[in-house]
Write a protein that holds these residues in place. Structure first.
Motif, PDB file in Angstrom:
ATOM      1  N   SER A  81      -7.830 -12.175  -4.054  1.00  0.00           N
ATOM      2  CA  SER A  81      -7.805 -10.880  -4.733  1.00  0.00           C
ATOM      3  C   SER A  81      -7.555  -9.795  -3.705  1.00  0.00           C
ATOM      4  CB  SER A  81      -9.142 -10.630  -5.415  1.00  0.00           C
ATOM      5  OG  SER A  81      -9.298  -9.262  -5.726  1.00  0.00           O
ATOM      6  N   PRO A  82      -6.854  -8.684  -4.082  1.00  0.00           N
ATOM      7  CA  PRO A  82      -6.695  -7.587  -3.134  1.00  0.00           C
ATOM      8  C   PRO A  82      -8.017  -7.036  -2.631  1.00  0.00           C
ATOM      9  CG  PRO A  82      -5.201  -7.306  -4.978  1.00  0.00           C
ATOM     10  CD  PRO A  82      -6.107  -8.457  -5.313  1.00  0.00           C
ATOM     11  N   SER A  83      -9.099  -7.280  -3.330  1.00  0.00           N
ATOM     12  CA  SER A  83     -10.397  -6.811  -2.856  1.00  0.00           C
ATOM     13  C   SER A  83     -10.784  -7.488  -1.555  1.00  0.00           C
ATOM     14  CB  SER A  83     -11.475  -7.048  -3.909  1.00  0.00           C
ATOM     15  OG  SER A  83     -11.615  -8.426  -4.191  1.00  0.00           O
ATOM     16  N   ASP A  84     -10.093  -8.598  -1.212  1.00  0.00           N
ATOM     17  CA  ASP A  84     -10.383  -9.271   0.036  1.00  0.00           C
ATOM     18  C   ASP A  84      -9.893  -8.484   1.234  1.00  0.00           C
ATOM     19  OD1 ASP A  84     -11.642 -11.345  -1.173  1.00  0.00           O
ATOM     20  OD2 ASP A  84      -9.895 -12.650  -1.232  1.00  0.00           O
ATOM     21  N   ALA A  85      -9.347  -7.276   0.983  1.00  0.00           N
ATOM     22  CA  ALA A  85      -8.995  -6.397   2.095  1.00  0.00           C
ATOM     23  C   ALA A  85     -10.237  -6.031   2.891  1.00  0.00           C
ATOM     24  CB  ALA A  85      -8.321  -5.134   1.590  1.00  0.00           C
ATOM     25  N   THR A  86     -11.409  -6.262   2.333  1.00  0.00           N
ATOM     26  CA  THR A  86     -12.643  -6.047   3.081  1.00  0.00           C
ATOM     27  C   THR A  86     -12.896  -7.189   4.058  1.00  0.00           C
ATOM     28  OG1 THR A  86     -13.900  -7.077   1.297  1.00  0.00           O
ATOM     29  CG2 THR A  86     -13.703  -4.688   1.255  1.00  0.00           C
ATOM     30  N   ASP A  87     -12.142  -8.281   3.960  1.00  0.00           N
ATOM     31  CA  ASP A  87     -12.221  -9.372   4.911  1.00  0.00           C
ATOM     32  C   ASP A  87     -11.354  -9.032   6.114  1.00  0.00           C
ATOM     33  OD1 ASP A  87     -10.535 -12.089   5.712  1.00  0.00           O
ATOM     34  OD2 ASP A  87     -12.702 -12.374   5.606  1.00  0.00           O
ATOM     35  N   ALA A  88     -11.885  -9.204   7.321  1.00  0.00           N
ATOM     36  CA  ALA A  88     -11.203  -8.731   8.525  1.00  0.00           C
ATOM     37  C   ALA A  88      -9.832  -9.372   8.720  1.00  0.00           C
ATOM     38  CB  ALA A  88     -12.087  -8.985   9.747  1.00  0.00           C
ATOM     39  N   SER A  89      -9.719 -10.699   8.510  1.00  0.00           N
ATOM     40  CA  SER A  89      -8.442 -11.363   8.758  1.00  0.00           C
ATOM     41  C   SER A  89      -7.380 -10.925   7.769  1.00  0.00           C
ATOM     42  CB  SER A  89      -8.617 -12.884   8.711  1.00  0.00           C
ATOM     43  OG  SER A  89      -9.100 -13.285   7.439  1.00  0.00           O
ATOM     44  N   ALA A  90      -7.769 -10.806   6.485  1.00  0.00           N
ATOM     45  CA  ALA A  90      -6.813 -10.350   5.483  1.00  0.00           C
ATOM     46  C   ALA A  90      -6.399  -8.914   5.751  1.00  0.00           C
ATOM     47  CB  ALA A  90      -7.417 -10.474   4.091  1.00  0.00           C
ATOM     48  N   ALA A  91      -7.357  -8.064   6.130  1.00  0.00           N
ATOM     49  CA  ALA A  91      -7.044  -6.665   6.395  1.00  0.00           C
ATOM     50  C   ALA A  91      -6.127  -6.527   7.586  1.00  0.00           C
ATOM     51  CB  ALA A  91      -8.336  -5.877   6.615  1.00  0.00           C
ATOM     52  N   SER A  92      -6.309  -7.378   8.598  1.00  0.00           N
ATOM     53  CA  SER A  92      -5.454  -7.300   9.779  1.00  0.00           C
ATOM     54  C   SER A  92      -4.008  -7.634   9.426  1.00  0.00           C
ATOM     55  CB  SER A  92      -5.980  -8.251  10.862  1.00  0.00           C
ATOM     56  OG  SER A  92      -5.201  -8.153  12.031  1.00  0.00           O
ATOM     57  N   SER A  93      -3.809  -8.676   8.607  1.00  0.00           N
ATOM     58  CA  SER A  93      -2.453  -9.021   8.182  1.00  0.00           C
ATOM     59  C   SER A  93      -1.831  -7.893   7.373  1.00  0.00           C
ATOM     60  CB  SER A  93      -2.484 -10.302   7.347  1.00  0.00           C
ATOM     61  OG  SER A  93      -2.906 -11.406   8.115  1.00  0.00           O
ATOM     62  N   LEU A  94      -2.617  -7.295   6.487  1.00  0.00           N
ATOM     63  CA  LEU A  94      -2.120  -6.189   5.689  1.00  0.00           C
ATOM     64  C   LEU A  94      -1.799  -4.990   6.566  1.00  0.00           C
ATOM     65  CD1 LEU A  94      -4.561  -6.397   2.661  1.00  0.00           C
ATOM     66  CD2 LEU A  94      -2.095  -6.729   2.584  1.00  0.00           C
ATOM     67  N   LEU A  95      -2.615  -4.759   7.587  1.00  0.00           N
ATOM     68  CA  LEU A  95      -2.370  -3.635   8.483  1.00  0.00           C
ATOM     69  C   LEU A  95      -1.052  -3.810   9.224  1.00  0.00           C
ATOM     70  CD1 LEU A  95      -3.273  -1.012   9.760  1.00  0.00           C
ATOM     71  CD2 LEU A  95      -4.662  -2.324  11.377  1.00  0.00           C
ATOM     72  N   ASP A  96      -0.771  -5.015   9.675  1.00  0.00           N
ATOM     73  CA  ASP A  96       0.510  -5.261  10.335  1.00  0.00           C
ATOM     74  C   ASP A  96       1.672  -4.953   9.398  1.00  0.00           C
ATOM     75  OD1 ASP A  96      -0.658  -6.058  12.717  1.00  0.00           O
ATOM     76  OD2 ASP A  96      -0.739  -8.174  12.137  1.00  0.00           O
ATOM     77  N   ILE A  97       1.534  -5.371   8.133  1.00  0.00           N
ATOM     78  CA  ILE A  97       2.595  -5.099   7.158  1.00  0.00           C
ATOM     79  C   ILE A  97       2.743  -3.605   6.941  1.00  0.00           C
ATOM     80  CG2 ILE A  97       3.257  -5.350   4.729  1.00  0.00           C
ATOM     81  CD1 ILE A  97       1.973  -8.118   4.797  1.00  0.00           C
ATOM     82  N   TYR A  98       1.616  -2.908   6.808  1.00  0.00           N
ATOM     83  CA  TYR A  98       1.681  -1.467   6.559  1.00  0.00           C
ATOM     84  C   TYR A  98       2.269  -0.721   7.750  1.00  0.00           C
ATOM     85  CZ  TYR A  98       0.439   3.317   5.618  1.00  0.00           C
ATOM     86  OH  TYR A  98       0.507   4.672   5.425  1.00  0.00           O
ATOM     87  N   LEU A  99       1.851  -1.086   8.962  1.00  0.00           N
ATOM     88  CA  LEU A  99       2.373  -0.405  10.139  1.00  0.00           C
ATOM     89  C   LEU A  99       3.870  -0.644  10.305  1.00  0.00           C
ATOM     90  CD1 LEU A  99      -0.516  -1.039  12.692  1.00  0.00           C
ATOM     91  CD2 LEU A  99       0.064   1.105  11.549  1.00  0.00           C
ATOM     92  N   ALA A 100       4.298  -1.881  10.064  1.00  0.00           N
ATOM     93  CA  ALA A 100       5.730  -2.167  10.154  1.00  0.00           C
ATOM     94  C   ALA A 100       6.507  -1.380   9.104  1.00  0.00           C
ATOM     95  CB  ALA A 100       5.971  -3.669   9.982  1.00  0.00           C
ATOM     96  N   LEU A 101       5.886  -1.183   7.941  1.00  0.00           N
ATOM     97  CA  LEU A 101       6.528  -0.426   6.872  1.00  0.00           C
ATOM     98  C   LEU A 101       6.624   1.054   7.209  1.00  0.00           C
ATOM     99  CD1 LEU A 101       7.449  -0.167   3.837  1.00  0.00           C
ATOM    100  CD2 LEU A 101       5.030   0.130   3.297  1.00  0.00           C
ATOM    101  N   SER A 102       5.593   1.587   7.810  1.00  0.00           N
ATOM    102  CA  SER A 102       5.489   3.040   7.940  1.00  0.00           C
ATOM    103  C   SER A 102       5.746   3.596   9.333  1.00  0.00           C
ATOM    104  CB  SER A 102       4.085   3.485   7.500  1.00  0.00           C
ATOM    105  OG  SER A 102       3.865   3.148   6.162  1.00  0.00           O
TER     106      SER A 102
END
Length: 288
Positions: A33-54
């Motif tokens: 679930s997207p709520s797993d963004a509170t999990d450190a490993s999932a959030a780190s992967s999402l952060l890489d995607i967001y930084l590459a996007l922005s």
């Protein structure tokens, strides 16, 4: 991951493999679930995607203008702080080395909160020596969409969602006669390749005037960022919530993670985020 990623020597900084284009789908990363963004490993992967996007140019790794951007549109200093407590700090390659090393000596919390101090430090190397410290400061937040967007999509059901061709900006203009209606049935069709940036606007028209739109401000292979607009007379009616939910569902259908970002002082955008039930992901500061 390292608690901070501060690069003072952009020319020799290796590209973090996590920032390289990936072949896996965004859905692989968000298999939970997207709520797993509170999990450190999932959030780190999402952060890489967001930084590459922005912000992060995939060819160089450090902060660099994206295709189509002017260099001054990229922050000279950028700090992100995720909901899981991870910090990322990046600096633009053209910042003087002496200033870069002074910035590197400060903790991320200082760079994030002491805006006047940091802006004054950056102003030492600014082209415009008369620039006011604190000018050109972005203070924002980014949120993720919940798994279930049906409540948001049900807002203002009396208004059809239009899918407008990318042949111009239709916001505040008469609705084009050839506008296509959008419904959840579109999500049952075959998804187009996820490297396509369709540039379409999801819109609602009232009395044949386009009063609310949502479209991608940026897209990458794995992510998309929303750009939402509503005419003042049409606000607080659920229209922005409805079109943004449709945009996010379409982005997911194309294999991308939808992000919603806004300036922390933008009360209208914060209201749309609450109505959508968005999940806090990160807060960031950018010094332009």
């Amino acid at each position: 991951p390292s608690p901070r990623s501060f690069r003072c020597d952009a020319s020799t900084a290796p590209l973090d493999p996590a920032l390289r284009p990936r072949q896996r789908s965004a859905h692989d990363i968000m298999a939970h679930s997207p709520s797993d963004a509170t999990d450190a490993s999932a959030a780190s992967s999402l952060l890489d995607i967001y930084l590459a996007l922005s912000h992060i140019g995939p060819a160089s790794g450090p902060l660099a203008p994206l295709a189509g951007e002017e260099p001054e549109e990229t922050p000279r200093l950028y700090i992100a702080h995720t909901a899981t407590g991870e910090w990322r700090v990046f600096i633009r390659p053209d910042v003087a080395a002496a200033i870069c090393h002074q910035l590197a000596a400060l903790p991320p919390e200082t760079l994030f909160t002491e805006h006047a101090r940091v802006a004054a430090l950056l102003a030492q190397g600014a082209v415009d020596a008369n620039a006011e410290p604190g000018a050109g400061l972005w203070i924002g937040r980014t949120l993720l969409f919940p798994a279930d967007l049906s409540p948001a999509l049900a807002r203002a059901p009396q208004h059809d969602i239009l899918r407008l061709w990318p042949d111009g900006d239709h916001y505040g203009a008469p609705a084009p006669g050839a506008a296509r209606l959008w419904s959840g049935a579109a999500l049952r069709e075959d998804a187009p390749p996820r490297d396509v940036f369709p540039g379409e606007q999801f819109a609602i028209a009232v009395d044949d005037l386009v009063v609310a739109t949502c479209e991608s401000s940026r897209e990458s292979e794995l992510g998309a960022e929303a750009w939402v607009r509503t005419l003042p007379a049409a606000r607080e009616q659920g229209l922005a919530t409805r079109v943004t939910a449709a945009w996010a569902l379409d982005a997911r259908h194309r294999g991308k993670i939808p992000f919603y970002s806004h300036h922390r002082a933008n009360a209208a955008s914060a209201g749309v985020a609450r109505a959508l039930g968005l999940i806090p992901f990160l807060e960031d500061v950018g010094y332009l």
